[in-house]
Design a protein around this motif. Structure first.
Motif, mmCIF file in Angstrom:
data_model
loop_
_atom_site.group_PDB
_atom_site.id
_atom_site.type_symbol
_atom_site.label_atom_id
_atom_site.label_comp_id
_atom_site.label_asym_id
_atom_site.label_seq_id
_atom_site.Cartn_x
_atom_site.Cartn_y
_atom_site.Cartn_z
ATOM 1 N N LEU A 278 3.333 -7.924 1.720
ATOM 2 C CA LEU A 278 3.500 -6.466 1.784
ATOM 3 C C LEU A 278 2.357 -5.749 1.071
ATOM 4 C CD1 LEU A 278 7.345 -6.067 1.175
ATOM 5 C CD2 LEU A 278 6.085 -5.469 3.266
ATOM 6 N N VAL A 279 1.927 -6.282 -0.062
ATOM 7 C CA VAL A 279 0.804 -5.693 -0.802
ATOM 8 C C VAL A 279 -0.455 -5.729 0.063
ATOM 9 C CG1 VAL A 279 -0.719 -6.001 -2.804
ATOM 10 C CG2 VAL A 279 1.771 -6.154 -3.082
ATOM 11 N N ALA A 280 -0.714 -6.863 0.683
ATOM 12 C CA ALA A 280 -1.902 -6.987 1.546
ATOM 13 C C ALA A 280 -1.795 -6.056 2.755
ATOM 14 C CB ALA A 280 -2.069 -8.435 1.991
ATOM 15 N N LEU A 281 -0.617 -5.965 3.363
ATOM 16 C CA LEU A 281 -0.410 -5.077 4.508
ATOM 17 C C LEU A 281 -0.655 -3.623 4.115
ATOM 18 C CD1 LEU A 281 0.597 -4.619 7.457
ATOM 19 C CD2 LEU A 281 2.902 -4.419 6.465
ATOM 20 N N ALA A 282 -0.119 -3.213 2.980
ATOM 21 C CA ALA A 282 -0.311 -1.833 2.510
ATOM 22 C C ALA A 282 -1.789 -1.545 2.269
ATOM 23 C CB ALA A 282 0.507 -1.586 1.248
ATOM 24 N N GLY A 283 -2.500 -2.520 1.737
ATOM 25 C CA GLY A 283 -3.939 -2.352 1.521
ATOM 26 C C GLY A 283 -4.696 -2.185 2.830
ATOM 27 N N ARG A 284 -4.343 -2.991 3.825
ATOM 28 C CA ARG A 284 -4.998 -2.865 5.145
ATOM 29 C C ARG A 284 -4.666 -1.522 5.788
ATOM 30 N NH1 ARG A 284 -3.085 -8.205 5.333
ATOM 31 N NH2 ARG A 284 -1.461 -7.713 6.875
ATOM 32 N N ALA A 285 -3.420 -1.071 5.629
ATOM 33 C CA ALA A 285 -3.021 0.222 6.195
ATOM 34 C C ALA A 285 -3.814 1.349 5.542
ATOM 35 C CB ALA A 285 -1.519 0.444 6.010
ATOM 36 N N ARG A 286 -3.930 1.311 4.234
ATOM 37 C CA ARG A 286 -4.672 2.360 3.530
ATOM 38 C C ARG A 286 -6.143 2.341 3.947
ATOM 39 N NH1 ARG A 286 -4.199 2.747 -2.829
ATOM 40 N NH2 ARG A 286 -5.114 0.681 -2.688
ATOM 41 N N SER A 287 -6.738 1.165 3.999
ATOM 42 C CA SER A 287 -8.153 1.058 4.390
ATOM 43 C C SER A 287 -8.399 1.600 5.797
ATOM 44 C CB SER A 287 -8.613 -0.400 4.328
ATOM 45 O OG SER A 287 -8.616 -0.849 3.004
ATOM 46 N N ALA A 288 -7.430 1.439 6.678
ATOM 47 C CA ALA A 288 -7.568 1.896 8.064
ATOM 48 C C ALA A 288 -7.087 3.332 8.258
ATOM 49 C CB ALA A 288 -6.796 0.961 8.998
ATOM 50 N N GLY A 289 -6.578 3.964 7.201
ATOM 51 C CA GLY A 289 -6.047 5.322 7.323
ATOM 52 C C GLY A 289 -4.762 5.364 8.123
ATOM 53 N N GLN A 290 -3.968 4.290 8.051
ATOM 54 C CA GLN A 290 -2.726 4.202 8.808
ATOM 55 C C GLN A 290 -1.520 4.345 7.894
ATOM 56 O OE1 GLN A 290 -3.258 0.375 10.770
ATOM 57 N NE2 GLN A 290 -4.114 1.406 12.559
ATOM 58 N N ARG A 291 -0.375 4.519 8.518
ATOM 59 C CA ARG A 291 0.891 4.633 7.796
ATOM 60 C C ARG A 291 1.625 3.308 7.862
ATOM 61 N NH1 ARG A 291 2.013 10.494 7.041
ATOM 62 N NH2 ARG A 291 3.752 9.726 5.816
ATOM 63 N N LEU A 292 2.572 3.132 6.953
ATOM 64 C CA LEU A 292 3.483 1.994 7.000
ATOM 65 C C LEU A 292 4.789 2.446 7.645
ATOM 66 C CD1 LEU A 292 3.218 0.232 3.524
ATOM 67 C CD2 LEU A 292 2.294 -0.540 5.718
ATOM 68 N N TYR A 293 5.374 1.520 8.395
ATOM 69 C CA TYR A 293 6.640 1.764 9.080
ATOM 70 C C TYR A 293 7.554 0.600 8.814
ATOM 71 C CZ TYR A 293 4.019 5.307 11.559
ATOM 72 O OH TYR A 293 3.257 6.403 11.858
ATOM 73 N N CYS A 294 8.848 0.868 8.872
ATOM 74 C CA CYS A 294 9.852 -0.192 8.743
ATOM 75 C C CYS A 294 10.727 -0.189 9.969
ATOM 76 C CB CYS A 294 10.710 -0.006 7.496
ATOM 77 S SG CYS A 294 11.950 -1.316 7.336
ATOM 78 N N TRP A 295 10.798 -1.339 10.639
ATOM 79 C CA TRP A 295 11.683 -1.568 11.786
ATOM 80 C C TRP A 295 12.895 -2.314 11.252
ATOM 81 C CZ3 TRP A 295 13.412 -6.243 13.877
ATOM 82 C CH2 TRP A 295 13.983 -6.190 15.152
ATOM 83 N N THR A 296 14.096 -1.804 11.544
ATOM 84 C CA THR A 296 15.328 -2.408 11.064
ATOM 85 C C THR A 296 16.262 -2.625 12.235
ATOM 86 O OG1 THR A 296 15.102 -1.183 8.987
ATOM 87 C CG2 THR A 296 17.255 -2.100 9.461
ATOM 88 N N CYS A 297 16.909 -3.790 12.227
ATOM 89 C CA CYS A 297 17.825 -4.136 13.313
ATOM 90 C C CYS A 297 18.972 -4.960 12.754
ATOM 91 C CB CYS A 297 17.057 -4.920 14.368
ATOM 92 S SG CYS A 297 18.026 -5.307 15.833
ATOM 93 N N LEU A 298 20.145 -4.794 13.350
ATOM 94 C CA LEU A 298 21.304 -5.620 12.958
ATOM 95 C C LEU A 298 21.270 -6.926 13.698
ATOM 96 C CD1 LEU A 298 24.108 -2.927 13.024
ATOM 97 C CD2 LEU A 298 22.851 -3.782 11.053
#
Length: 153
Positions: free
Chosen positions: A133-153
């Protein structure tokens, strides 16, 4: 019944909605850069992680629903309503992305976070996914993107 949660980065909510509209509710991790993070819900458990990482008390997270694409019901949704059955996708505030991206000591953060009753389990079990998650957040910030959460039962 378990809750599945995947975190991913995307350019914007429109790209997420377009994917979900065409994919019949498959996880966006198949399309976007993401992490499978079962049991790390986007409200309480992730909120606790952000609080520990930021060194502040838990106050909840800023997020907004982007899926289902129908208006959110004001009461409990009826059977068959996509708000009752999911999946659901939430766009996380950029502060969440940035706090997670700034984690330098994953082991220390996970050790404190795993003490919370809502998290439980061994820190060694959580450390790999939090590191992802830390690495993903870093890549998102570097790319100027947002983080999203997909949730399913």
């Amino acid at each position: 019944m378990g809750v599945l949660t995947d975190y991913f980065r995307a350019p914007d909510a429109g790209a997420v909605v377009a994917f979900l509209t065409s994919s019949e509710a498959a996880s966006p991790v198949a399309e976007f850069d993401g992490v499978e993070a079962k049991s790390i819900d986007p409200h309480v458990v992730l909120g606790l992680l952000v609080a520990v990482a930021a060194g502040e008390p838990y106050q909840g997270l800023a997020s907004r629903p982007v899926w289902p694409a129908t208006p959110e019901p004001t009461g409990y949704p009826d059977d068959g309503d996509p708000w009752a059955d999911g999946p659901w996708v939430f766009e996380l505030d950029t502060r969440v992305r940035d706090v997670i991206a700034d984690v330098n000591e994953v082991t220390a953060v996970v050790t404190e976070w795993a003490r919370a009753e809502e998290v439980g389990g061994s820190p060694s079990d959580w450390e790999p996914v939090v590191g992802e998650l830390v690495a993903l957040a870093g890549r998102a910030r570097s790319a100027g993107q947002r983080l999203y959460c997909w949730t399913c039962l």
